[in-house]
Each structure stands twice: as structure tokens, then as C-alpha cells.
Design an enzyme around this catalytic site. Sequence first.
Site, PDB file in Angstrom:
ATOM      1  N   LYS A 270       0.861  -1.183   0.000  1.00 20.15           N
ATOM      2  CA  LYS A 270       0.000   0.000   0.000  1.00 20.15           C
ATOM      3  C   LYS A 270       0.895   1.230   0.000  1.00 20.15           C
ATOM      4  O   LYS A 270       1.625   1.488   0.967  1.00 20.15           O
ATOM      5  CB  LYS A 270      -0.902  -0.009   1.229  1.00 20.15           C
ATOM      6  CG  LYS A 270      -1.840   1.185   1.324  1.00 20.15           C
ATOM      7  CD  LYS A 270      -2.693   1.084   2.586  1.00 20.15           C
ATOM      8  CE  LYS A 270      -3.624   2.257   2.762  1.00 20.15           C
ATOM      9  NZ  LYS A 270      -4.428   2.139   4.000  1.00 20.15           N
TER      10      LYS A 270
ATOM     11  N   LYS B 227      -2.165  -1.549  -3.691  1.00 19.82           N
ATOM     12  CA  LYS B 227      -2.995  -0.345  -3.656  1.00 19.82           C
ATOM     13  C   LYS B 227      -2.087   0.892  -3.726  1.00 19.82           C
ATOM     14  O   LYS B 227      -1.139   0.971  -2.938  1.00 19.82           O
ATOM     15  CB  LYS B 227      -3.819  -0.351  -2.359  1.00 19.82           C
ATOM     16  CG  LYS B 227      -4.717   0.860  -2.154  1.00 19.82           C
ATOM     17  CD  LYS B 227      -5.451   0.781  -0.811  1.00 19.82           C
ATOM     18  CE  LYS B 227      -6.341   1.998  -0.617  1.00 19.82           C
ATOM     19  NZ  LYS B 227      -7.038   1.985   0.673  1.00 19.82           N
TER      20      LYS B 227
END
Length: 370
Positions: free
Chosen positions: A240, A293
Site C-alpha cells: 500500500k 494499492k
Amino acid sequence: MSFSSLVSDITYKDRDLDDRRSLVSRARSYASTAATSVSISGDIASQLHGGYSHPLARAWQAERQLTKSMLIYPLFVSDNPDDETLIPSLPGQYRRGVNKLVPYLTPLVRKGLKSVILFGVPLAPGSKDALGTNADDPKGPVMSSIRLLRRSFPSLFIVADVCLCEYTTHGHCGILRDDGGLNNALSVDRVSDVAMAYAEAGAHCVAPSDMNDGRIRAIKLKLIEAGIAHKVVLMSYAAKFSGCLYGPFRDAAGSCPSFGDRKCYQLPPGGRGLARRAIQRDINEGADIIMVKPASQYLDIISDAKDIGQNLPVAAYQVSGEFAMIHAGAKAGVFDLKAMAFEATEGILRAGATIVVSYFTPQFLDWLSN
């Protein structure tokens, strides 16, 4: 013994040094107990049943073209039961209270919606504190939604995002030290307690997005200790990255940090080697699915994730900023919305993802035949 039961004063900064050391010591004691049980049952990475206990989780083990079963739809659930508020920065997306969920989801489930991921949005005065106490409130929005959706849609696969940022007064993803930095040990114990609460409430999958070191192992240990690791999928936000694409999400979830940023725990843009290390770490700690992400800006990382975790499903989150930019381009006449949504999503699949978390899910349910 959970972290929550150890905390009687929600203002962590008011504790003296001996109290803090005691909390860490007792948290480590719990981890040692859990680690003992794993040593009996085998290495933590050997715990596989949870990753394919549900029919949809089994389907995610296969590679294929874009289908409805690959999609997870993000839902923002507020603590106002009758809330239904448009999120201006996320076109067509709403914050909804639990009383609005079933009427909204019913036609989507009929069209083939297979999975949702829940984000709690506490709005009531006093609902946030330094420890994110309300994250695992049994009457809070996430746990109430899990129970409601399990009753209303027995075949719907429910993912619960696990983080503290929506529930803390400071907006960071864990418990802070006096200097404003994250206390990783206490944050991990708190986050793993929240994950356990969601799993015990009925979530099919828990997905920690906090990016604290060691949180995957801590959650897996507690799932094993509770005897439910065989039926709960553990999806890790393994890679992320920090950046500006989360703005609309933070508007929706009310999770903007009150000071500083998250660059010391979310990955730095361009940190490909660091991302590879984080992916490998989370696989070793027992993740059943790994996620990247944002999605479209990190196709190389998705490819890396597929390479490193070649035997695991790879998820990619088309984040709020990606969704908003595609909508803005379509509104300006730069491109067709449907064509661009397909192009972006199919690019993610070509890179190696088999699961896509997308705000386009309602449209895809209309656009896709299966």
C-alpha cells in the site's frame, strides 16, 4: 487476554511509563501463548484452509477474464442508521447507515454482486479517541453491518477492512507515542483485536490496511488461537503506497490525519524493492491473499506480487482517486466512461491480479454478462 480488555483509560498519553511497559509486556505474553499453539500445529504459513473455505474464495484461486465474481465493492457505513449522504468527491457513491444497506444492495445482489468490503464511518460526537476504541464496538457500524448482511444475503462474501484511522482523533492507523510516531507493538495488538472482533461477528475475510509491521502474523496467531483460522480469509494490504490518490476516500471515511502524514508506514512511491519485501513478509506471516494499492499506477508491483506470491490470489484496489479521475475525464469528454473503466480494469488483470476492489462494481454488474 486482548488489548481492549487491558485498557481502562482511553487517553493513552496520560499513562505513566510503568503502565505502558506493563501493557507491552502483557501483549507479548499473549503472543507467546499463541505462538506455542502454532508450533504444535505447524509453521504459520502452513495454515491454508481459511483461504479457500468459502465458495467465492475458492473461485479466486483461478485465473480468468474479468467476471462479476472478481469484483469487491467498497461500502462506507456510518453510525447513523438512516444516513444516506452523497460523497461529493466520489461520483455516485454514498455513506449509508445500516438501515439503508439492504434496500440498496438487494438489486445489486440480484444482478450478481458477490462481495463487499466494509469501511466504518463514525460521525457521532465523542465516537473517536486516541485508541480507536469504537473500531470493535459490537453495536458499531461495521459489526452491525456484518451481522445484518450475513442474515440478509447468505451468499454474499463480506470483507471487513481493519484499521484505526477512521476511529482515532488523530486520524493515524494505530496508537501513537508521545512524539507522534506510531507505537508498532501496541498498534499491532489493537488492530489484531479489531480483526478478531470482525471475524467473530461473521466476516468471511479480514483485511488489515494499517501497514504496521507484523500485523498479519498477529492476526493469524489470534485466529488460530480462537479456533477459526480455518474459515476466515486473511487478505493483506501488502503493498500500500502513500500518495495523493486517497483524498476522496478520506473525505468519505473522515480519516484524514490531524497532523503529519502516513509516509513512515505506507510505502514510498518508487519503492519497488521495499514493496517486494513487504509482499514476501506478509506471505510468510500467513496471508491468504495479497493486495496492491493503488492499482493502475502500480502495474509493475501487481506483476511482482504475482511473481512472488505465484501460488496466492492477488488483489488490486482501484482507489478513490483513480475512480474520480476516470469520471472527470469522461465528464470532460476526453474518453468514454465504460471504455476507460474496462481498459483500466483489464490492465490490472493483465498485470496479474485476480481480484479487483472497485467503485465501478455496480456499473460492471450491468456491463458484464457473467
